[in-house]
Design a protein around this motif. Structure first.
Motif, PDB file in Angstrom:
ATOM      1  N   PRO A  97       0.961  -1.110   0.066  1.00  0.00           N
ATOM      2  CA  PRO A  97      -0.096   0.049  -0.006  1.00  0.00           C
ATOM      3  C   PRO A  97       1.027   1.149  -0.003  1.00  0.00           C
ATOM      4  O   PRO A  97       0.255   2.433  -0.196  1.00  0.00           O
ATOM      5  CB  PRO A  97      -0.791  -0.204   1.184  1.00  0.00           C
ATOM      6  CG  PRO A  97      -0.122  -1.161   2.198  1.00  0.00           C
ATOM      7  CD  PRO A  97       0.527  -2.089   1.181  1.00  0.00           C
ATOM      8  N   GLY A  98       2.104   1.289   0.265  1.00  0.00           N
ATOM      9  CA  GLY A  98       2.928   2.553   0.383  1.00  0.00           C
ATOM     10  C   GLY A  98       3.561   2.850  -0.809  1.00  0.00           C
ATOM     11  O   GLY A  98       4.656   3.803  -1.055  1.00  0.00           O
ATOM     12  N   VAL A  99       3.684   1.885  -1.916  1.00  0.00           N
ATOM     13  CA  VAL A  99       4.344   1.935  -3.014  1.00  0.00           C
ATOM     14  C   VAL A  99       3.375   2.771  -3.947  1.00  0.00           C
ATOM     15  O   VAL A  99       2.589   2.006  -4.633  1.00  0.00           O
ATOM     16  CB  VAL A  99       4.826   0.652  -3.478  1.00  0.00           C
ATOM     17  CG1 VAL A  99       5.656   0.989  -4.900  1.00  0.00           C
ATOM     18  CG2 VAL A  99       5.738   0.041  -2.392  1.00  0.00           C
ATOM     19  N   PRO A 100       3.698   3.757  -4.498  1.00  0.00           N
ATOM     20  CA  PRO A 100       3.105   4.528  -5.609  1.00  0.00           C
ATOM     21  C   PRO A 100       3.200   3.798  -6.825  1.00  0.00           C
ATOM     22  O   PRO A 100       4.306   3.209  -7.289  1.00  0.00           O
ATOM     23  CB  PRO A 100       3.507   6.065  -5.601  1.00  0.00           C
ATOM     24  CG  PRO A 100       4.224   6.097  -4.296  1.00  0.00           C
ATOM     25  CD  PRO A 100       4.936   4.645  -3.875  1.00  0.00           C
ATOM     26  N   VAL A 101       2.083   3.927  -7.777  1.00  0.00           N
ATOM     27  CA  VAL A 101       2.040   3.354  -9.074  1.00  0.00           C
ATOM     28  C   VAL A 101       1.627   4.670 -10.094  1.00  0.00           C
ATOM     29  O   VAL A 101       0.861   5.414 -10.112  1.00  0.00           O
ATOM     30  CB  VAL A 101       0.989   2.372  -9.467  1.00  0.00           C
ATOM     31  CG1 VAL A 101       0.978   1.965 -10.619  1.00  0.00           C
ATOM     32  CG2 VAL A 101       1.341   1.492  -8.246  1.00  0.00           C
TER      33      VAL A 101
END
Length: 341
Positions: free
Chosen positions: A232-236
């Protein structure tokens, strides 16, 4: 502490604007050309982890970009799905057997072909300072499918578009298979050290609206949802090149954390049409950067001003051209880094 690029992807407004350039690790750099001449073919470079890590780091050392983009290729996914992959001089990539003539059942998965890419990510991560964000990436399912079906790139993706119309059930199975492998591939990159990932949809602009919904938005939304659930903390970052007026719908429906825009999009229009507060990336014309005319600085400032009220990552509208002079990149970076809104 996260660097300015990662802060921007998480919705913060940062000055000076963070900057990286698509294809920043590549043929315009003399150090890349020297290493390529020493090591041989493109695929050999991708699978030489130390060489691929070195190539990823070259533009960081030279220019101090805020993001390091993994040196690899979008066709690693079909290669792991069992297609043979070759890069022919002057002709580009070739995949076989082609899915326009053979079904998915003709392929035998080779998932271990993904492992060296994870090793490259780990090598790069170990060399980066805390202020530089490591970006992983994959091709979006539609664009990857166009190569898998036709076996090569094409101007209008005719064979793939025709197959999608003629037999949507079969084509859906191809898209679904690509989604599954892409998710696992991006999981692996993140677990090896990637702090954000980008989905490249280079051929999104060839589709009619209904097909864009089914073959671009839906599979990208599935990938983003699964990535967000596990990491959830990794931007796409989603980059649907050529999306045009379909861009706001793409941004809303895929729920990407940031959207990349190509050079054909009016930034003022995008600033008003995209969801409020959504980080944007782009969209300086790579041909203007290559030409390096007197417009370079003024157009860069105009772009910065157009996105002054939202988080913005300065980037190109597509990949940097191989004939781009180094001094033009230096001029651009000086302009971006001096601007404070």
């Amino acid at each position: 502490m996260p660097g300015p690029l990662l802060d921007t992807l998480r919705g913060k407004t940062v000055f000076p604007r963070p900057v990286w350039l698509m294809r920043q690790a590549g043929r315009y750099l003399p150090e890349y050309r020297a290493l390529r001449a020493e090591k041989g073919g493109f695929l050999e470079l991708v699978y030489d982890c130390e060489a691929a890590a070195e190539i990823t780091m070259q533009p960081i050392r030279r220019f101090g970009f805020d993001g390091a983009i993994l040196f690899s290729d979008i066709l690693i996914v079909p290669y792991a799905m069992g297609q043979d992959l070759r890069f022919l001089a002057g002709e580009g990539p070739k995949l076989s057997p082609t899915l326009v003539d053979h079904g998915l059942e003709s392929l035998t998965k080779v998932p271990e072909r993904l492992n060296p890419i994870y090793d490259t990510v780990a090598l790069v991560k170990a060399q980066l300072g805390p202020d530089t964000t490591l970006l992983g990436f994959a091709g979006s399912p539609w664009t990857v499918a166009t190569y898998m079906v036709a076996g090569e790139g094409s101007r209008d993706q005719h064979a793939t578009r025709a197959l999608a119309y003629r037999d949507p059930k079969v084509f859906q199975s191809i898209i679904d298979a690509i989604v599954d492998v892409t998710v696992e591939y991006l999981f692996g990159q993140i677990e090896a050290g990637a702090e954000a990932v980008q989905l490249f949809d280079s051929w999104a602009g060839s589709l009619a609206p209904a097909e864009f919904e089914r073959w671009v938005i839906a599979p990208n939304a599935a990938i983003v949802s699964r990535l967000h659930a596990r990491h959830p903390g990794v931007p796409v970052i989603g980059f649907p090149k050529g999306a045009g007026e379909k861009l706001p719908g793409y941004a809303r429906e895929t729920e990407v954390d940031a959207v990349g825009i190509d050079e054909t999009i009016d930034p003022k229009w995008a600033g008003g049409a995209l969801p409020k507060g959504l980080p944007v990336q782009g969209n300086f014309d790579p041909l203007l950067l290559e030409a390096g005319s007197s417009m370079l600085e003024s157009r860069a400032v105009a772009l910065l001003e157009a996105f002054s009220d939202r988080p913005h990552i300065f980037n190109l509208g597509h990949g940097i051209g191989q004939h781009t002079p180094i001094e033009h990149v230096e001029r651009l970076l000086a302009t971006v880094r001096e601007w404070r809104g």
